[in-house]
Each structure stands twice: as C-alpha cells, then as structure tokens.
Design a protein around this motif. Sequence first.
Motif, mmCIF file in Angstrom:
data_model
loop_
_atom_site.group_PDB
_atom_site.id
_atom_site.type_symbol
_atom_site.label_atom_id
_atom_site.label_comp_id
_atom_site.label_asym_id
_atom_site.label_seq_id
_atom_site.Cartn_x
_atom_site.Cartn_y
_atom_site.Cartn_z
ATOM 1 N N GLU A 95 53.374 40.124 27.948
ATOM 2 C CA GLU A 95 53.481 38.166 27.018
ATOM 3 C C GLU A 95 54.087 37.004 27.274
ATOM 4 O O GLU A 95 53.754 36.444 27.449
ATOM 5 C CB GLU A 95 52.954 38.372 25.937
ATOM 6 C CG GLU A 95 51.988 39.703 25.161
ATOM 7 C CD GLU A 95 51.697 39.322 22.965
ATOM 8 O OE1 GLU A 95 52.516 39.112 22.472
ATOM 9 O OE2 GLU A 95 50.397 39.858 23.535
ATOM 10 N N GLU A 96 55.009 37.134 27.784
ATOM 11 C CA GLU A 96 56.308 36.817 28.256
ATOM 12 C C GLU A 96 56.010 35.918 29.238
ATOM 13 O O GLU A 96 55.817 34.790 30.115
ATOM 14 C CB GLU A 96 57.909 36.936 28.049
ATOM 15 C CG GLU A 96 58.009 36.939 26.319
ATOM 16 C CD GLU A 96 59.595 37.438 26.421
ATOM 17 O OE1 GLU A 96 60.101 37.717 26.887
ATOM 18 O OE2 GLU A 96 60.308 38.084 25.777
ATOM 19 N N GLU A 97 55.461 36.886 30.124
ATOM 20 C CA GLU A 97 55.120 36.426 32.140
ATOM 21 C C GLU A 97 53.699 36.007 32.536
ATOM 22 O O GLU A 97 53.845 35.387 32.385
ATOM 23 C CB GLU A 97 55.341 38.097 32.487
ATOM 24 C CG GLU A 97 56.459 38.561 32.711
ATOM 25 C CD GLU A 97 57.782 38.050 33.610
ATOM 26 O OE1 GLU A 97 57.488 37.182 34.215
ATOM 27 O OE2 GLU A 97 58.910 38.076 33.202
ATOM 28 N N MET A 98 53.426 36.519 30.848
ATOM 29 C CA MET A 98 51.980 35.832 31.450
ATOM 30 C C MET A 98 51.425 34.008 30.258
ATOM 31 O O MET A 98 51.129 33.621 31.552
ATOM 32 C CB MET A 98 50.828 36.214 30.524
ATOM 33 C CG MET A 98 50.417 37.948 31.344
ATOM 34 S SD MET A 98 49.533 37.842 32.259
ATOM 35 C CE MET A 98 51.180 38.077 33.553
ATOM 36 N N GLN A 99 52.822 34.302 29.365
ATOM 37 C CA GLN A 99 52.709 32.513 29.585
ATOM 38 C C GLN A 99 53.545 31.350 30.455
ATOM 39 O O GLN A 99 53.273 30.832 30.848
ATOM 40 C CB GLN A 99 53.728 32.366 27.859
ATOM 41 C CG GLN A 99 52.821 33.016 26.543
ATOM 42 C CD GLN A 99 53.907 33.113 25.177
ATOM 43 O OE1 GLN A 99 54.849 32.319 25.456
ATOM 44 N NE2 GLN A 99 53.606 34.162 24.550
ATOM 45 N N ASP A 100 54.701 32.301 31.229
ATOM 46 C CA ASP A 100 55.091 31.704 31.849
ATOM 47 C C ASP A 100 54.532 31.663 33.287
ATOM 48 O O ASP A 100 54.713 31.035 34.371
ATOM 49 C CB ASP A 100 56.718 33.016 32.401
ATOM 50 C CG ASP A 100 57.544 32.209 30.838
ATOM 51 O OD1 ASP A 100 57.710 32.124 29.811
ATOM 52 O OD2 ASP A 100 58.724 33.238 31.032
ATOM 53 N N ASN A 101 53.924 32.123 33.369
ATOM 54 C CA ASN A 101 53.195 32.092 34.752
ATOM 55 C C ASN A 101 52.167 32.287 35.128
ATOM 56 O O ASN A 101 51.482 31.817 35.797
ATOM 57 C CB ASN A 101 53.608 34.113 36.011
ATOM 58 C CG ASN A 101 55.327 33.936 35.725
ATOM 59 O OD1 ASN A 101 55.570 32.991 36.147
ATOM 60 N ND2 ASN A 101 55.856 34.906 35.772
ATOM 61 N N VAL A 102 51.468 32.797 33.947
ATOM 62 C CA VAL A 102 49.378 32.530 34.358
ATOM 63 C C VAL A 102 48.916 31.985 32.996
ATOM 64 O O VAL A 102 47.985 31.083 33.862
ATOM 65 C CB VAL A 102 49.296 33.539 34.327
ATOM 66 C CG1 VAL A 102 47.418 34.333 34.023
ATOM 67 C CG2 VAL A 102 49.862 34.697 35.368
#
Length: 126
Positions: free
Chosen positions: A28-35
């Motif tokens: 979820e953190e990666e999705m928020q940061d990158n997508v």
Amino acid sequence: MVDLERRKMLAYHLRHLVIGSISNDEFEEEMQDNVSFGYLPEQYYSSKQAKLDDPIIRPMLELNWCLYSDLGNHKLTGKHQLADEELKNIARIILFLNSNLKYEWPYFDRINPLIRFHLKTCYLLS
C-alpha cells in the motif's frame, strides 16, 4: 492513454506482493508513493486523476486491494498465500501491465449503488 511507467511500477510491486517479498502494508505504501498519487488503493476512485488516468490503473488497484486483508500487516505466505489459479491470473495481469497495449474493457463500478441494487435484484430473481 497508456502510462507504461506507472503500469510497470504497479506490476513490479504486485509481483513482490504475491510472492511474499513485501507485506500488504508495504504494498500500500508503494502504491501511494508510485502509482495512486498518495491515495490508498481503495480510495483512488475518488481522486481527480482516476478519471483522466490510464484506464487500467483504477480497476487494478481495486482488484489488488481484494488480494489481502488490511486488518493487519502480513505477507501473502502461509495461510495468506494465494491459490495457484489466482497466481496464474495475477501473472497474466503482470504481463499485460508490462505491455504497451491499450486497456479496452469497460469499467465495472462495483461501488455504484445502482449497480449494487440491480445485482441484488438479479440474485433475488434467480
């Protein structure tokens, strides 16, 4: 519009989620940061970007959100591991996300109350 860079980021993190390299919270953190421009996967639909975005991003974020429980931090291993059929479907999605192909399927808005009412009616009639 195809946003290949964000598609590849989504595919990369999705792959790491389903093989158990990262936890649901890390995903979820990666999705928020990158997508998803800072939105959680389940909240992205309400963003301005979602309406103008690569048409595959929103349904993929919603699909991915259904792969895990967000009640606790865990990896998709052991009792949380996905079934083989689910993994095959995710592999197909990852291949598509790494392509430059246009997403042409209609969006099925499962949040829309009219659709939910209609589906409920269909279940009652069957």
